[in-house]
Scaffold this motif. Structure first.
Motif, PDB file in Angstrom:
ATOM      1  N   MET A  41      42.267 -37.240  -4.065  1.00  0.00           N
ATOM      2  CA  MET A  41      43.057 -37.390  -5.296  1.00  0.00           C
ATOM      3  C   MET A  41      44.028 -38.567  -5.238  1.00  0.00           C
ATOM      4  O   MET A  41      44.671 -38.889  -6.239  1.00  0.00           O
ATOM      5  CB  MET A  41      43.818 -36.094  -5.562  1.00  0.00           C
ATOM      6  N   ASN A  42      44.152 -39.193  -4.093  1.00  0.00           N
ATOM      7  CA  ASN A  42      45.014 -40.366  -3.957  1.00  0.00           C
ATOM      8  C   ASN A  42      44.221 -41.667  -3.891  1.00  0.00           C
ATOM      9  O   ASN A  42      44.763 -42.706  -3.520  1.00  0.00           O
ATOM     10  CB  ASN A  42      45.892 -40.243  -2.706  1.00  0.00           C
ATOM     11  N   ARG A  43      42.940 -41.632  -4.287  1.00  0.00           N
ATOM     12  CA  ARG A  43      42.077 -42.783  -4.046  1.00  0.00           C
ATOM     13  C   ARG A  43      42.383 -43.972  -4.952  1.00  0.00           C
ATOM     14  O   ARG A  43      42.038 -45.113  -4.619  1.00  0.00           O
ATOM     15  CB  ARG A  43      40.613 -42.396  -4.146  1.00  0.00           C
ATOM     16  N   ASN A  44      43.000 -43.754  -6.111  1.00  0.00           N
ATOM     17  CA  ASN A  44      43.434 -44.873  -6.962  1.00  0.00           C
ATOM     18  C   ASN A  44      44.588 -44.407  -7.846  1.00  0.00           C
ATOM     19  O   ASN A  44      44.796 -43.200  -8.030  1.00  0.00           O
ATOM     20  CB  ASN A  44      42.267 -45.435  -7.790  1.00  0.00           C
ATOM     21  N   SER A  82      54.222 -40.057  10.334  1.00  0.00           N
ATOM     22  CA  SER A  82      54.761 -41.182   9.573  1.00  0.00           C
ATOM     23  C   SER A  82      55.433 -40.728   8.287  1.00  0.00           C
ATOM     24  O   SER A  82      56.427 -41.312   7.850  1.00  0.00           O
ATOM     25  CB  SER A  82      53.647 -42.191   9.259  1.00  0.00           C
ATOM     26  N   THR A  83      54.928 -39.646   7.695  1.00  0.00           N
ATOM     27  CA  THR A  83      55.521 -39.149   6.451  1.00  0.00           C
ATOM     28  C   THR A  83      56.905 -38.565   6.700  1.00  0.00           C
ATOM     29  O   THR A  83      57.847 -38.807   5.935  1.00  0.00           O
ATOM     30  CB  THR A  83      54.599 -38.096   5.815  1.00  0.00           C
ATOM     31  N   VAL A  84      57.053 -37.788   7.772  1.00  0.00           N
ATOM     32  CA  VAL A  84      58.371 -37.245   8.112  1.00  0.00           C
ATOM     33  C   VAL A  84      59.362 -38.378   8.346  1.00  0.00           C
ATOM     34  O   VAL A  84      60.515 -38.333   7.890  1.00  0.00           O
ATOM     35  CB  VAL A  84      58.275 -36.342   9.352  1.00  0.00           C
ATOM     36  N   THR A 109      43.582 -37.410   0.940  1.00  0.00           N
ATOM     37  CA  THR A 109      42.775 -37.854   2.071  1.00  0.00           C
ATOM     38  C   THR A 109      43.576 -38.803   2.951  1.00  0.00           C
ATOM     39  O   THR A 109      44.060 -39.831   2.480  1.00  0.00           O
ATOM     40  CB  THR A 109      41.491 -38.542   1.575  1.00  0.00           C
ATOM     41  N   THR A 110      43.689 -38.450   4.244  1.00  0.00           N
ATOM     42  CA  THR A 110      44.524 -39.225   5.152  1.00  0.00           C
ATOM     43  C   THR A 110      43.803 -40.408   5.785  1.00  0.00           C
ATOM     44  O   THR A 110      44.445 -41.395   6.142  1.00  0.00           O
ATOM     45  CB  THR A 110      45.088 -38.323   6.272  1.00  0.00           C
ATOM     46  N   SER A 111      42.493 -40.331   5.965  1.00  0.00           N
ATOM     47  CA  SER A 111      41.759 -41.464   6.528  1.00  0.00           C
ATOM     48  C   SER A 111      41.722 -42.592   5.503  1.00  0.00           C
ATOM     49  O   SER A 111      41.386 -42.367   4.335  1.00  0.00           O
ATOM     50  CB  SER A 111      40.327 -41.058   6.898  1.00  0.00           C
ATOM     51  N   THR A 112      42.044 -43.783   5.939  1.00  0.00           N
ATOM     52  CA  THR A 112      42.102 -44.897   5.011  1.00  0.00           C
ATOM     53  C   THR A 112      41.873 -46.203   5.753  1.00  0.00           C
ATOM     54  O   THR A 112      41.658 -46.215   6.979  1.00  0.00           O
ATOM     55  CB  THR A 112      43.452 -44.924   4.268  1.00  0.00           C
ATOM     56  N   GLU A 148      49.095 -44.285  -0.696  1.00  0.00           N
ATOM     57  CA  GLU A 148      49.322 -43.815   0.676  1.00  0.00           C
ATOM     58  C   GLU A 148      49.769 -42.356   0.642  1.00  0.00           C
ATOM     59  O   GLU A 148      50.544 -41.933  -0.216  1.00  0.00           O
ATOM     60  CB  GLU A 148      50.376 -44.713   1.333  1.00  0.00           C
ATOM     61  N   CYS A 149      49.263 -41.561   1.589  1.00  0.00           N
ATOM     62  CA  CYS A 149      49.438 -40.109   1.535  1.00  0.00           C
ATOM     63  C   CYS A 149      50.895 -39.673   1.518  1.00  0.00           C
ATOM     64  O   CYS A 149      51.258 -38.739   0.797  1.00  0.00           O
ATOM     65  CB  CYS A 149      48.716 -39.457   2.716  1.00  0.00           C
TER      66      CYS A 149
END
Length: 389
Positions: free
Chosen positions: A225-228, A316-318, A248-251, A262-263
């Protein structure tokens, strides 16, 4: 054999403060402040976790465990998931599925790999089906596969808004969702539909239409859902109206340059939009191919998703978005476990599986990993490898 973990700062996911827990075989047998039988229990290993954080093992709800890909020809088929990657990524549970290729890969092979992961000490479930409709089932239909095959908890990933999908009608899509729902009801499983969302302008149209039917939004796991940016805007709206959002975290740097959200930023914006962490999850798309296409639909590049990306993204998010660790634990473990009705997963509770991660309080480095009570990492060093590694 018993293991007592003492003085850990526990997030279950809710913060429990400095506490201790006892592992007996593969379960959490006791949780509290002062274990009463520490001096008398035989065969007791004690781990002093002072200065460390204890969280549930990561639950990755979207992994191509037997490999994926193939969009660039036979040489682009990706490899199977290996045990050491799960250990390095703090992943103790996976849900396996098929993607584009249901020609050279099959649900039978997927279930065999699911059982192999279990035999190596981790936990795994599977989805029947693939991108395509009609589904190639094993027992005569989606409802039958979910009801009769123990590891199967749903169907997918069914592709929508993507040039690689079978372009199902809305009615075909909803018949699939209804069959999955009934299969889940008959077997006490989630009966979810994992929905792959592509880049086409139709976006979440079918899911918004589905929300107007008697099938509840909880039946669907829309992923990528974060692809664009356009799809992510729809994801915020869908989540705010009660839907589930999987990121999706793989990028790759190219994907981010082309507009993938970015997630960490996506999670922060979803929370700000009023979507609760209980309806947001991270998944890796592990071992799936990550193809890049030009405007004409021609393949221009290919890499592989990694299950390790969830843990890396959590850290990285934290750091970058100052989000509470409780929220992150829900997003990487609890939400997927609860939504997919995975028994004993995603929480630190008495009677639950001893799937546990010890993190360094400073920097959240991965120190120790338990999967079903078995120590698989200690001091940041993996202790196990897969059968053929």
């Amino acid at each position: 054999m018993f293991i007592l973990i003492k003085n850990a700062d526990i997030y279950a996911p809710e913060p429990l403060g400095i506490s201790s827990l006892l592992i007996s075989h593969d379960k959490i047998a006791w949780l509290g402040k002062n274990f009463p039988a520490e001096a008398t229990l035989p065969d007791l290993e004690i781990i002093d976790a002072a200065g460390k954080i204890l969280i549930p093992g990561i639950v990755d709800g979207h992994v191509h465990v037997i490999g994926g890909g193939g969009e660039g020809g036979f040489a682009t088929r990706t490899s199977e998931l290996v045990l050491s990657d799960m250990v390095k990524g703090g992943v103790t549970t996976v849900v396996g599925l098929l993607g584009t290729d249901d020609v050279t890969r099959s649900t039978g092979a997927l279930i065999a790999k699911t059982n192999a992961i279990r035999a190596e000490g981790m936990s795994a479930w599977a989805m029947t089906g693939s991108y395509q409709l009609p589904v190639k089932s094993l027992c005569g239909g989606v409802r039958d596969d979910i009801a009769l095959l123990e590891p199967v908890i749903g169907v997918g990933e069914v592709a929508l808004s993507d040039h690689r999908s079978s372009q199902p009608t809305f009615e075909e899509f909803m018949r699939l969702a209804a069959a999955a729902r009934v299969g889940g009801m008959l077997s006490g499983k989630a009966g979810v539909v994992n929905v792959h969302l592509g880049d086409a302008p139709s976006g979440l149209d079918y899911l918004f239409r589905a929300a107007e039917t008697e099938i509840p939004p909880s039946q669907f796991i829309p992923t990528h859902m974060n692809r664009n940016p356009e799809l992510f805007k729809e994801a915020c709206r869908y989540g705010a109206m009660g839907g589930y959002v999987d990121l999706t975290t793989s990028t790759t740097p190219q994907f981010l340059e082309e507009g993938e959200v970015e997630c960490g930023r996506a999670l922060a914006e979803l929370l700000a939009a009023g979507v609760p962490a209980e309806r947001i999850s991270f998944s890796s798309d592990g071992q799936g191919s990550m193809p890049a296409f030009d405007a004409a639909g021609n393949l221009t590049g290919l890499t592989i998703g990694r299950v390790t990306s969830i843990f890396e993204t959590m850290r990285s998010t934290v750091k970058n978005y100052d989000l509470p660790l409780e929220t992150m634990v829900r997003v990487v473990s609890t939400t997927a476990a609860d939504h997919c009705k995975l028994p004993g997963k995603g929480h630190i509770k008495e009677g639950y599986d001893a799937d546990l991660i010890l993190l360094e309080a400073d920097g959240l480095g991965l120190n120790t990993l338990f999967a079903r009570g078995r120590k698989m990492m200690s001091g940041g060093r993996p202790l196990v490898k897969g059968t053929f590694e």
